[in-house]
Design a protein around this motif. Sequence first.
Motif, PDB file in Angstrom:
ATOM      1  N   LYS A  75    -116.902  56.602 -25.341  1.00 34.21           N
ATOM      2  CA  LYS A  75    -117.425  56.738 -23.987  1.00 34.21           C
ATOM      3  C   LYS A  75    -116.448  57.502 -23.103  1.00 34.21           C
ATOM      4  CE  LYS A  75    -118.863  53.798 -20.098  1.00 34.21           C
ATOM      5  NZ  LYS A  75    -118.943  52.410 -19.604  1.00 34.21           N
ATOM      6  N   VAL A  76    -116.972  58.459 -22.357  1.00 37.55           N
ATOM      7  CA  VAL A  76    -116.156  59.307 -21.486  1.00 37.55           C
ATOM      8  C   VAL A  76    -116.264  58.871 -20.025  1.00 37.55           C
ATOM      9  CG1 VAL A  76    -115.875  61.693 -20.647  1.00 37.55           C
ATOM     10  CG2 VAL A  76    -116.321  61.255 -23.076  1.00 37.55           C
ATOM     11  N   PHE A  77    -117.383  58.276 -19.652  1.00 37.92           N
ATOM     12  CA  PHE A  77    -117.751  57.989 -18.260  1.00 37.92           C
ATOM     13  C   PHE A  77    -117.405  56.552 -17.873  1.00 37.92           C
ATOM     14  CE2 PHE A  77    -120.795  55.986 -15.461  1.00 37.92           C
ATOM     15  CZ  PHE A  77    -121.020  56.898 -14.448  1.00 37.92           C
ATOM     16  N   PHE A  78    -116.752  56.386 -16.723  1.00 41.93           N
ATOM     17  CA  PHE A  78    -116.474  55.058 -16.164  1.00 41.93           C
ATOM     18  C   PHE A  78    -116.679  55.139 -14.651  1.00 41.93           C
ATOM     19  CE2 PHE A  78    -114.055  55.611 -19.998  1.00 41.93           C
ATOM     20  CZ  PHE A  78    -114.222  54.423 -20.682  1.00 41.93           C
ATOM     21  N   LEU A  79    -117.508  54.253 -14.103  1.00 41.33           N
ATOM     22  CA  LEU A  79    -117.776  54.206 -12.668  1.00 41.33           C
ATOM     23  C   LEU A  79    -117.136  52.945 -12.109  1.00 41.33           C
ATOM     24  CD1 LEU A  79    -119.091  55.138 -10.060  1.00 41.33           C
ATOM     25  CD2 LEU A  79    -121.285  54.279 -10.894  1.00 41.33           C
ATOM     26  N   GLU A  80    -116.017  53.113 -11.389  1.00 37.09           N
ATOM     27  CA  GLU A  80    -115.192  51.976 -11.003  1.00 37.09           C
ATOM     28  C   GLU A  80    -114.846  52.022  -9.520  1.00 37.09           C
ATOM     29  OE1 GLU A  80    -111.774  51.987 -13.552  1.00 37.09           O
ATOM     30  OE2 GLU A  80    -112.939  51.636 -15.381  1.00 37.09           O
ATOM     31  N   GLY A  81    -114.570  50.854  -8.976  1.00 38.74           N
ATOM     32  CA  GLY A  81    -114.140  50.724  -7.591  1.00 38.74           C
ATOM     33  C   GLY A  81    -113.553  49.344  -7.386  1.00 38.74           C
ATOM     34  N   GLU A  82    -113.548  48.901  -6.131  1.00 40.96           N
ATOM     35  CA  GLU A  82    -113.007  47.574  -5.869  1.00 40.96           C
ATOM     36  C   GLU A  82    -113.844  46.835  -4.829  1.00 40.96           C
ATOM     37  OE1 GLU A  82    -109.647  48.149  -2.420  1.00 40.96           O
ATOM     38  OE2 GLU A  82    -109.032  48.620  -4.481  1.00 40.96           O
ATOM     39  N   ILE A  83    -113.738  45.523  -4.854  1.00 42.22           N
ATOM     40  CA  ILE A  83    -114.417  44.690  -3.872  1.00 42.22           C
ATOM     41  C   ILE A  83    -113.782  44.931  -2.506  1.00 42.22           C
ATOM     42  CG2 ILE A  83    -114.941  42.326  -3.151  1.00 42.22           C
ATOM     43  CD1 ILE A  83    -116.399  43.110  -5.670  1.00 42.22           C
ATOM     44  N   LEU A  84    -114.583  45.336  -1.529  1.00 41.02           N
ATOM     45  CA  LEU A  84    -114.069  45.636  -0.196  1.00 41.02           C
ATOM     46  C   LEU A  84    -114.141  44.439   0.744  1.00 41.02           C
ATOM     47  CD1 LEU A  84    -115.532  49.204   0.349  1.00 41.02           C
ATOM     48  CD2 LEU A  84    -113.251  48.560  -0.448  1.00 41.02           C
ATOM     49  N   ASN A  85    -115.116  43.564   0.515  1.00 38.80           N
ATOM     50  CA  ASN A  85    -115.252  42.410   1.386  1.00 38.80           C
ATOM     51  C   ASN A  85    -116.099  41.359   0.682  1.00 38.80           C
ATOM     52  OD1 ASN A  85    -115.023  40.769   3.632  1.00 38.80           O
ATOM     53  ND2 ASN A  85    -115.710  42.352   5.082  1.00 38.80           N
ATOM     54  N   ILE A  86    -115.924  40.108   1.109  1.00 39.29           N
ATOM     55  CA  ILE A  86    -116.710  38.996   0.577  1.00 39.29           C
ATOM     56  C   ILE A  86    -117.190  38.161   1.759  1.00 39.29           C
ATOM     57  CG2 ILE A  86    -116.683  36.907  -0.851  1.00 39.29           C
ATOM     58  CD1 ILE A  86    -114.535  38.236  -2.574  1.00 39.29           C
ATOM     59  N   LYS A  87    -118.461  37.795   1.747  1.00 41.27           N
ATOM     60  CA  LYS A  87    -119.045  37.017   2.832  1.00 41.27           C
ATOM     61  C   LYS A  87    -119.615  35.708   2.293  1.00 41.27           C
ATOM     62  CE  LYS A  87    -118.752  40.252   6.121  1.00 41.27           C
ATOM     63  NZ  LYS A  87    -118.012  40.076   7.394  1.00 41.27           N
ATOM     64  N   ASN A  88    -119.417  34.642   3.058  1.00 35.56           N
ATOM     65  CA  ASN A  88    -120.091  33.378   2.774  1.00 35.56           C
ATOM     66  C   ASN A  88    -121.481  33.429   3.388  1.00 35.56           C
ATOM     67  OD1 ASN A  88    -117.997  31.941   1.368  1.00 35.56           O
ATOM     68  ND2 ASN A  88    -116.918  31.796   3.335  1.00 35.56           N
ATOM     69  N   VAL A  89    -122.486  33.286   2.563  1.00 30.84           N
ATOM     70  CA  VAL A  89    -123.869  33.439   3.004  1.00 30.84           C
ATOM     71  C   VAL A  89    -124.238  32.415   4.073  1.00 30.84           C
ATOM     72  CG1 VAL A  89    -126.276  33.228   2.244  1.00 30.84           C
ATOM     73  CG2 VAL A  89    -124.643  34.550   0.891  1.00 30.84           C
ATOM     74  N   GLU A  90    -123.671  31.219   3.998  1.00 30.98           N
ATOM     75  CA  GLU A  90    -124.033  30.162   4.959  1.00 30.98           C
ATOM     76  C   GLU A  90    -123.664  30.535   6.386  1.00 30.98           C
ATOM     77  OE1 GLU A  90    -120.015  27.422   4.465  1.00 30.98           O
ATOM     78  OE2 GLU A  90    -121.868  26.861   3.405  1.00 30.98           O
ATOM     79  N   ASN A  91    -122.750  31.497   6.548  1.00 29.29           N
ATOM     80  CA  ASN A  91    -122.340  31.925   7.881  1.00 29.29           C
ATOM     81  C   ASN A  91    -123.151  33.112   8.404  1.00 29.29           C
ATOM     82  OD1 ASN A  91    -120.272  29.988   7.793  1.00 29.29           O
ATOM     83  ND2 ASN A  91    -118.853  31.433   6.817  1.00 29.29           N
ATOM     84  N   LYS A 139    -132.981  33.081  -2.863  1.00 26.06           N
ATOM     85  CA  LYS A 139    -132.261  33.674  -3.992  1.00 26.06           C
ATOM     86  C   LYS A 139    -131.059  32.824  -4.416  1.00 26.06           C
ATOM     87  CE  LYS A 139    -133.415  38.489  -2.839  1.00 26.06           C
ATOM     88  NZ  LYS A 139    -133.982  38.913  -4.138  1.00 26.06           N
ATOM     89  N   ASN A 140    -130.856  31.690  -3.692  1.00 24.77           N
ATOM     90  CA  ASN A 140    -129.756  30.775  -4.006  1.00 24.77           C
ATOM     91  C   ASN A 140    -128.394  31.471  -3.937  1.00 24.77           C
ATOM     92  OD1 ASN A 140    -128.802  28.184  -4.635  1.00 24.77           O
ATOM     93  ND2 ASN A 140    -128.701  28.663  -6.829  1.00 24.77           N
ATOM     94  N   LEU A 141    -128.220  32.306  -2.916  1.00 27.48           N
ATOM     95  CA  LEU A 141    -126.968  33.039  -2.751  1.00 27.48           C
ATOM     96  C   LEU A 141    -125.980  32.212  -1.946  1.00 27.48           C
ATOM     97  CD1 LEU A 141    -128.423  36.571  -1.892  1.00 27.48           C
ATOM     98  CD2 LEU A 141    -127.824  35.636  -4.130  1.00 27.48           C
ATOM     99  N   LYS A 142    -124.721  32.259  -2.358  1.00 24.00           N
ATOM    100  CA  LYS A 142    -123.661  31.530  -1.648  1.00 24.00           C
ATOM    101  C   LYS A 142    -122.533  32.453  -1.190  1.00 24.00           C
ATOM    102  CE  LYS A 142    -124.482  27.005  -3.743  1.00 24.00           C
ATOM    103  NZ  LYS A 142    -125.809  27.344  -4.281  1.00 24.00           N
ATOM    104  N   LYS A 143    -122.057  33.297  -2.093  1.00 22.72           N
ATOM    105  CA  LYS A 143    -121.006  34.254  -1.735  1.00 22.72           C
ATOM    106  C   LYS A 143    -121.449  35.640  -2.183  1.00 22.72           C
ATOM    107  CE  LYS A 143    -116.682  33.276  -1.815  1.00 22.72           C
ATOM    108  NZ  LYS A 143    -115.286  32.968  -2.220  1.00 22.72           N
ATOM    109  N   ILE A 144    -121.249  36.605  -1.289  1.00 23.87           N
ATOM    110  CA  ILE A 144    -121.669  37.977  -1.550  1.00 23.87           C
ATOM    111  C   ILE A 144    -120.479  38.911  -1.390  1.00 23.87           C
ATOM    112  CG2 ILE A 144    -123.097  39.888  -0.735  1.00 23.87           C
ATOM    113  CD1 ILE A 144    -124.694  37.833  -2.177  1.00 23.87           C
ATOM    114  N   ALA A 145    -120.251  39.728  -2.417  1.00 23.54           N
ATOM    115  CA  ALA A 145    -119.244  40.790  -2.330  1.00 23.54           C
ATOM    116  C   ALA A 145    -119.955  42.120  -2.157  1.00 23.54           C
ATOM    117  CB  ALA A 145    -118.402  40.814  -3.600  1.00 23.54           C
TER     118      ALA A 145
END
Length: 349
Positions: A229-245, A260-266
Motif C-alpha cells: 500500500k502506497v496511500f495513507f490518509l492521516e491526521g490528528e484529533i483536534l477536539n473532543i466534546k462531551n455530548v451531554e453538554n 444514536k447513544n453518543l457520549k463523546k465526540i472527536a
Amino acid sequence: MKILISEENFIHNISFLKKKYNKNILPVIKANAYGHGSEIIVKLLIKNKINQCVVARISEAMELLESTGIPKDFQIIILETVEKKDLKEVLKYPQLIVTANSEKDLLNFLDSGIDSQKIQLKIDLGFGRNGIVLDDIPKIKKIILERNLKFSGIFSHLFSVEYSKGIEFIKIFENILNELGRENFQMVHLQNSLAISNYGSLPFVTHLRPGMFIYGFFEDGAYEENLKKVFFLEGEILNIKNVENLEYLAYLSKEEMKNKNLKKIAFIKIGYGDGFLKLNEGDTVLINKKPYKIVLITMDNTFIDVDDKVKIGDEVEIYWDLYSSKKWLNMNICEYLPILSKRILRELK
C-alpha cells in the motif's frame, strides 16, 4: 489531515512488477495519480530514473509540466485525443506524446507538423472506447507505407472479458501489430493491472501499463502478491466534546445524538468539501489501532464516536482498510480515492 505517500512502497511495487514479468513499467498517473497526487508521483518517477508515464488528458499533462520541472527526456503519454487547438503545446513540449484514436487524428497530427515519433496509435479491439477501429487498419497501413512513418508506440486496452475471449483479442492485436510492422513502433503495451493478472507476460509487448498495481491495491479479478500500500490518509484529533453538554452537534440535535447513544465526540479536519463523501458516515477510522465509527460528515469536518481512551492529538487514519471502505461505500477504490480534493496536503511518508 494529510495524504502520505510511501516512496519505498511505490518504488517496490514498480520494481517488483518489472522483475517478475521482465517488462518495462509504464505507470498510469491519470486522475491525480488515482488520488495519490500526480505531482508527488512524477517527482518520485524522475528521482528513480523512471522516465515515462501515462495521463488521460492534455490538461493533466500541462499541469505537470507547469509544476514539476519535468526534464526533456521524460515522456508523458496522453491517452485521449488532443484537440487541434492544443496541438501547439505538443509542438512546444518534447515531453508530450499524443495518441491517435482514429485515422482523422493521425492525419490531423501529421498535417499539424507533429513528428510521428511523438505519436502512439491506439487500437479499439471492440470495447466501444477510444481507438482506431479494425476496419480502418488498412487505411492506417497505407499511410504508414506512403509516409515511411515510425511511431512512439502502439497499444490497446483489455477489459473485463472471459479469459478465452481475451486471448482472442490479444491475438487480433498481435496480428495488427505484425500487419502494421512491429519495427515501426518503439513501444508496445496492452495490459492494465487486470490484464497483467489474467495474461502475465506477453512476448510481443515491451511495456506493462498498470495503474492500481503500482499503488498497491486491487479491484475485482485483479490480484498480485507482494504489492504494498502506497496511500495513507492521516491526521490528528483536534477536539473532543462531551455530548451531554451540547444542544447541537453541527446539524445533529440533542435528541438525535441521544438516539444514536453518543457520549463523546472527536472531530478532525476533513469533510465532503475535501471529497470525503457523506456516504462514509457509519464507516470507521483507526485511532490507537482501534476502529471508531464516523457519525457525521460536514463540508469541512468529520465527527467520530469515541471513548475515554481517545485524547486530543491522537493520530487518526482514514481509509485504513481500503477494502472495508470499498464494501461500505459500494464503490471501487478507483472511484473514491481520485475524488479526494487537492486541498488535502500530500506529502511523502
